[in-house]
Each structure stands twice: as structure tokens, then as C-alpha cells.
Design an enzyme around this catalytic site. Structure first.
Site, PDB file in Angstrom:
ATOM      1  N   ASP A 186     -52.622  37.812  55.902  1.00  0.00           N
ATOM      2  CA  ASP A 186     -51.471  38.129  55.049  1.00  0.00           C
ATOM      3  C   ASP A 186     -50.585  39.104  55.804  1.00  0.00           C
ATOM      4  O   ASP A 186     -50.851  39.423  56.963  1.00  0.00           O
ATOM      5  CB  ASP A 186     -51.921  38.697  53.697  1.00  0.00           C
ATOM      6  CG  ASP A 186     -51.000  38.252  52.560  1.00  0.00           C
ATOM      7  OD1 ASP A 186     -49.802  38.610  52.603  1.00  0.00           O
ATOM      8  OD2 ASP A 186     -51.461  37.548  51.648  1.00  0.00           O
ATOM      9  N   HIS A 257     -46.150  35.127  54.107  1.00  0.00           N
ATOM     10  CA  HIS A 257     -47.274  36.066  54.168  1.00  0.00           C
ATOM     11  C   HIS A 257     -47.812  36.177  55.598  1.00  0.00           C
ATOM     12  O   HIS A 257     -49.030  36.208  55.813  1.00  0.00           O
ATOM     13  CB  HIS A 257     -48.394  35.629  53.211  1.00  0.00           C
ATOM     14  CG  HIS A 257     -48.061  35.782  51.755  1.00  0.00           C
ATOM     15  ND1 HIS A 257     -48.173  36.979  51.082  1.00  0.00           N
ATOM     16  CD2 HIS A 257     -47.625  34.868  50.844  1.00  0.00           C
ATOM     17  CE1 HIS A 257     -47.824  36.796  49.817  1.00  0.00           C
ATOM     18  NE2 HIS A 257     -47.478  35.534  49.641  1.00  0.00           N
ATOM     19  N   GLU A 320     -45.365  31.520  47.824  1.00  0.00           N
ATOM     20  CA  GLU A 320     -44.401  32.624  47.851  1.00  0.00           C
ATOM     21  C   GLU A 320     -43.702  32.777  49.210  1.00  0.00           C
ATOM     22  O   GLU A 320     -43.618  33.876  49.765  1.00  0.00           O
ATOM     23  CB  GLU A 320     -45.127  33.942  47.506  1.00  0.00           C
ATOM     24  CG  GLU A 320     -45.741  33.944  46.119  1.00  0.00           C
ATOM     25  CD  GLU A 320     -46.477  35.240  45.815  1.00  0.00           C
ATOM     26  OE1 GLU A 320     -46.460  35.672  44.652  1.00  0.00           O
ATOM     27  OE2 GLU A 320     -47.072  35.831  46.748  1.00  0.00           O
TER      28      GLU A 320
END
Length: 556
Positions: A186, A257, A320
Site C-alpha cells: 500500500d 495505493h 480506490e
């Protein structure tokens, strides 16, 4: 017991079995590694000695424990109902001084022994318990409702070390959970050794410092944080988990990420500017540039992942992903034109399909967060539905396998109550609240393509293994009950079984949240005594500042 067996019949007449006396254990040799994962802790907790053998001992007395492999466990399908995963099922009968187990697989036999262990007093879960170890007479038929019974651990935001990951596997096995999903990468850290790209761990595995408090805080702890799994660590973990019936599913989260990766290899980013691993709890706008060379780098990483993890499923994240940098980059806009793609959404979908095709060529099945649905993937791709049940239903309608991870009930970084003593969570309250009952009562959509479900522990606010355990338990116990057997008991009945189960976790030194709330050591708030005056202290005579050294004068 947690989870409760699916079917319990009348107890056989007569005494149970005294495991504390030790004795012979008759079982197929190929099953010994799995059975020993329970027998060895039983020896430590009872003082018993168990002797594994393939053949029954001579003489009229039966072995203390007999495990038999059968083609079909009699009555199991009727007891556990349609759709039960019979390959992981077992029959367990205790009576007349011995224990009888029947199963079709080593995993089923392992679960029988986990049930047997929970029939003993909590004292036997201690490392040197030495208490009474008499199992009462029972007759059990049991098999799980779902094939995927998982826990996701985010090791990027906080890495609690390799050893604790092994301990967590033991806890999954105790609760008959069978998937450990590792969120390995991440913005805040890269946690997997990759030989082709050593800077991923040399640079990407370490951040300068870590935010203290909520994401809008400006306070940092000033301490570097990091670490990673070496390839040998992973091989060891995968074998250790497999012996306990647990599959380790890796996740490499792309194309968003990825700041830790871009900090290691700036040429993979859109701007090409050297940056550093993120120290805040936020999402970076940095994404992969998806140039051909960058895509090939990701495929190379996945090849090393596949070599390490035998899991059928490989998780590619896909959630995302901001479009900000792609929209602002002339080069990315040129790339869209070169590839005949209409917009930035299509660029991510193109990339997702590339990963799916590559993994399929390696004999693996891609799984991603539910945003991957938009990529119009072939139906052999699996979807992890986290945002809501709407995404799960949409995936099912398109023919995809689904793992349910609905955030409102199955995200365990959320606070556990409105008690002001609760430690920090993603938000003060709002919707970020998942109480024990919420997890227990949550019934996800039923469908033949629903593989199962998992709870997810994001670790922004779990900066120690104790805090991670506090967030995991007892909500993971409630989840285990639901995913194993559908949680047929009223919540109050479950609580009555949970209380003695928490005594087992206490004997294992697990930092769970008590049913009456956090204790002082688990809270970020002080509620102890308030003194009228601070304590007076006397400094030791040695407790003086170091003298300032005299300046040295050169003789030259």
C-alpha cells in the site's frame, strides 16, 4: 465451543475420555503433520504424551484416539444440510474412555481435534496447563457452510513482525477459519521481497515516521517503521498455514495505493519525481503510469508471487484508484490515444484485464476488490465485495464468484462500541462502528457463487499486536460462528458460549476486548486515580548529565 458444531446427538452412555493420561493415537501417516498441530499444544497444556502410530495396538484395549479416513462420513450430509463443504467435515464420538474420529480429509480430522480441544477446560490452553483433561461423552457431526472463511490482515500500514503472523494462523485454525488474506502493499509500505526489484524492500518497506491520531492530525511519532517478509519467511508461513488448514492469499494492490512502490522506483510513477513512503493515513494521488515497461514490471512481480504462494487465488487490489495524475499527464493522454482507449477508466480496465490474462496463463484465478467489476472481466475472475451488498449482487448477476467483505459488518478496524474508552478508529463514530452483535447477526446474500466471507483488519490504528488482537477478538469469534454454521443460535445463546471461550483466549494470552469493554491498558483514555500532588522523586547520584569533554589541542 466456537464455532458450535452443526449437529450434536445424544451423549453416549458411560464415561468420556481422559486425555491427560496420554496414549496411542492411530491415524493415517499422511495426516500426522495436521494432527500434530493440535496434539502438541494438547501435550503442553495437559502434560500428556501422545504416540502416533498407523496401526491399532495389539490387545483388547482400544487406542486413546483413533482417526479413520473414510470415503464418506455417515450421516454428515443430512446433519449439515445442502451446500455444506463435506470435504472439510468430520464425525467425532467420545465415550467409554476413547475418542473416535472419521473424516475424508486431513483438514476434516484437524477440525475434529480442534473441537475436541475446546471440550477441555480453559486451563489446558496454557503453555504448561497441567489441569484435569477429561473430555465428556459427545457425538458430533460437523461441516462448514462456506468454503472461504477468511481474515484479511493489512501488514502495510503497521507490520507486527513475521512471528505474530504465525500466531495469527494458529488463532484462525482454532476457529476453523481457512484463509489468511495478506494485504502486502500500500502507500504506507511494501512488505514482500521481490528479487527482480530489490528497492521495493530496501526503500518501499520503510517509512520515515508515522502519523499519530486521526488523518487530519499534524503529530508524528518521529520513529521509522517497517519490515517485510523474506521469501524464506513466506515459504515457511505457507507450509505452516497449510498444516493448519489455512491458505495464504497474497494481495499486490495496483494500480493505486502504490506510493511505496513508486518511492522505490520513481520511473513507475506518472510524474517520475522521487517521493517517499507515505507517513499519513490517507490515499496518495500517486498511481502507476501503466507504460509498457511498468506493466511488465508488475507482471514480473506477480510471477514471483505465484512462485511463492500456491493459492489458487491471487488478489490484485484494484480499489480506490485516483484519476488525478492520469488526467493531468500529457504522456498518459498520449498513451490512451495509442491504445485506442476513450478515458482513464478504460485505462485501468485495460490494465486489470492484462493482469487477469497473465495470472490465468499461470494457472491462477484473479480476485480483486469490487471496483474490478467495471473492467468487464471474464466470469472466471472473482470479486471481493466490500462497499455494500449491491456490488456483491452485481457480481453474482454477471456470473462471478464472490467473497463477501461488507465494510459495515466485517471491517474490524471500526470501533466496537460508543464507549468513550474505546481506542482510536477510522472516525470518531459516524458509520464507523461495528459492534459484536453486528458481526454475529450479519447474513450476507446466499448464492451458489458466494465462496464465503471474510473479516478485514486495516491496521492504521493497530500499532501493536495487542491492539490488533483487541480489534480482532471477539468479533472474529462471532464471524467464525456465522461463516461456519450460519449462526443459528440467538445472540444471547452465543454470548453464553463465548464467555468460556474468552477464557481459552485468555489462557493463550490473546489481548481480546472484554464483553464489558476495554481495560485500562487497551484504551487511549486515562480513567484511573487522579492524584492531588505529583509524586516526589529522588534522583540517583549517578543520574547526572555527561560532562562536556575538554576540547582537544593538536600538537602539530
Amino acid at each position: 465451543m466456537v464455532p458450535a458444531p452443526r449437529w450434536t446427538g445424544p451423549a453416549p452412555a458411560g464415561p468420556g475420555a481422559d486425555l491427560g493420561a496420554g496414549g496411542d493415537v492411530v491415524a493415517p501417516r499422511a495426516w500426522w503433520p495436521a494432527l500434530l498441530t493440535v496434539l502438541r499444544p494438547l501435550e503442553a497444556g495437559t502434560g500428556a504424551v501422545f504416540s502416533l502410530r498407523e496401526d491399532a495396538p495389539a490387545g483388547p484395549e482400544p487406542a486413546l484416539l483413533t482417526v479413520r479416513q473414510v470415503q464418506e462420513v455417515p450421516g454428515l450430509g443430512d446433519a449439515c444440510g445442502a451446500g455444506a463443504v463435506l470435504a472439510e467435515g468430520y464425525g467425532l464420538r467420545v465415550g467409554q474412555g476413547s475418542v473416535q474420529v472419521v473424516a475424508t480429509t486431513a483438514t476434516g480430522a484437524l477440525y475434529a481435534l480442534q473441537t475436541l480441544r475446546q471440550l477441555l477446560p480453559a486451563q489446558t490452553f496454557r503453555r504448561a496447563g497441567r489441569g484435569p483433561a477429561v473430555v465428556p461423552p459427545v457425538d458430533v457431526l460437523d461441516a462448514p457452510r462456506h468454503a472461504w472463511r477468511g481474515v484479511m490482515l493489512d501488514v502495510s500500514r503497521h507490520f507486527h513482525g513475521v512471528a505474530w503472523t504465525f500466531d495469527l494462523v494458529d488463532l484462525l485454525a482454532l476457529h476453523k477459519l481457512n484463509v489468511l488474506h495478506l494485504h502486502l502493499t500500500d502507500d504506507q509500505g511494501w512488505r514482500l521481497q521481490v528479487d527482480a526489484f530489490p528497492r521495493l524492500t530496501e526503500v518501499g518497506a520503510w517509512r520515515r515516521e508515522t502519523l499519530v491520531g486521526y488523518r487530519f492530525s499534524d503529530v508524528f511519532d518521529g520513529r521509522p517503521h517497517g519490515g517485510f517478509f523474506t521469501k524464506d519467511d513466506v515459504r515457511d508461513l505457507v507450509r505452516y498455514a497449510a498444516d493448519r488448514g489455512v491458505t495464504v492469499v497474497p494481495e499486490i494492490d495496483v494500480p493505486g495505493h502504490v506510493l511505496a512502490a513508486v518511492a522505490a522506483y520513481p520511473e513507475w510513477g506518472v510524474t517520475g519525481v522521487q517521493t517517499e513512503v507515505l507517513t499519513r493515513w490517507a490515499r496518495s494521488h500517486d498511481v502507476l503510469n501503466l507504460e509498457d515497461a511498468t506493466v511488465e514490471a508488475v507482471l514480473t512481480i506477480l510471477d514471483e508471487v505465484v512462485e511463492l504462494f500456491p493459492s489458487r487465488y491471487v488478489h490484485i487490489g484494484g480499489d480506490e484508484c485516483p484519476r488525478t495524475q492520469w488526467k493531468a499527464s500529457p504522456r498518459v493522454q498520449q498513451l490512451l490515444a495509442e491504445r485506442g482507449l476513450p478515458d482513464e477508466d478504460a485505462l485501468q480496465h485495460w490494465f486489470t484485464r492484462r493482469l487477469r490474462d497473465h495470472l490465468a496463463s499461470r494457472g491462477r484465478t484473479v480476485i480483486g476488490w469490487d471496483e474490478v467489476l467495471a473492467a468487464d472481466l471474464p466470469v472466471d475472475a472473482a470479486v471481493m465485495a466490500w462497499r455494500s451488498e449491491d456490488e456483491a449482487r452485481a457480481a453474482l448477476e454477471r456470473g462471478h464468484e464472490v467473497v463477501v467483505a461488507t465494510q459495515g459488518a466485517l471491517y474490524l478496524d471500526y470501533k466496537q462500541s460508543r464507549d468513550p474508552r474505546e481506542p482510536l478508529g477510522p472516525r470518531i463514530f459516524g458509520p464507523y462502528l461495528t459492534e459484536l452483535r453486528d458481526t454475529y447477526d450479519y447474513a450476507w446474500p446466499e448464492h451458489e457463487l458466494v465462496l464465503g466471507a471474510q473479516v478485514c483488519l486495516w491496521t492504521e490504528f493497530a500499532d501493536s499486536r495487542e491492539k490488533a488482537e483487541y480489534l480482532l477478538f471477539p468479533r472474529t469469534c462471532a464471524f467464525a460462528e456465522r461463516v461456519w454454521g450460519g449462526a443459528p443460535d440467538p445472540f444471547e445463546v452465543f454470548l453464553a458460549r463465548l464467555e468460556p471461550h474468552l477464557e481459552r483466549l485468555a489462557a493463550l494470552h490473546i489481548g481480546f476486548r472484554g464483553l464489558d469493554g476495554p481495560h485500562q491498558g487497551q484504551s487511549d483514555t486515562w480513567w484511573g486515580i487522579e492524584a492531588q500532588a505529583p509524586p516526589h522523586v529522588l534522583l540517583s547520584s549517578d543520574d547526572q548529565p555527561d560532562p562536556v569533554p575538554e576540547p582537544r589541542v593538536s600538537s602539530l
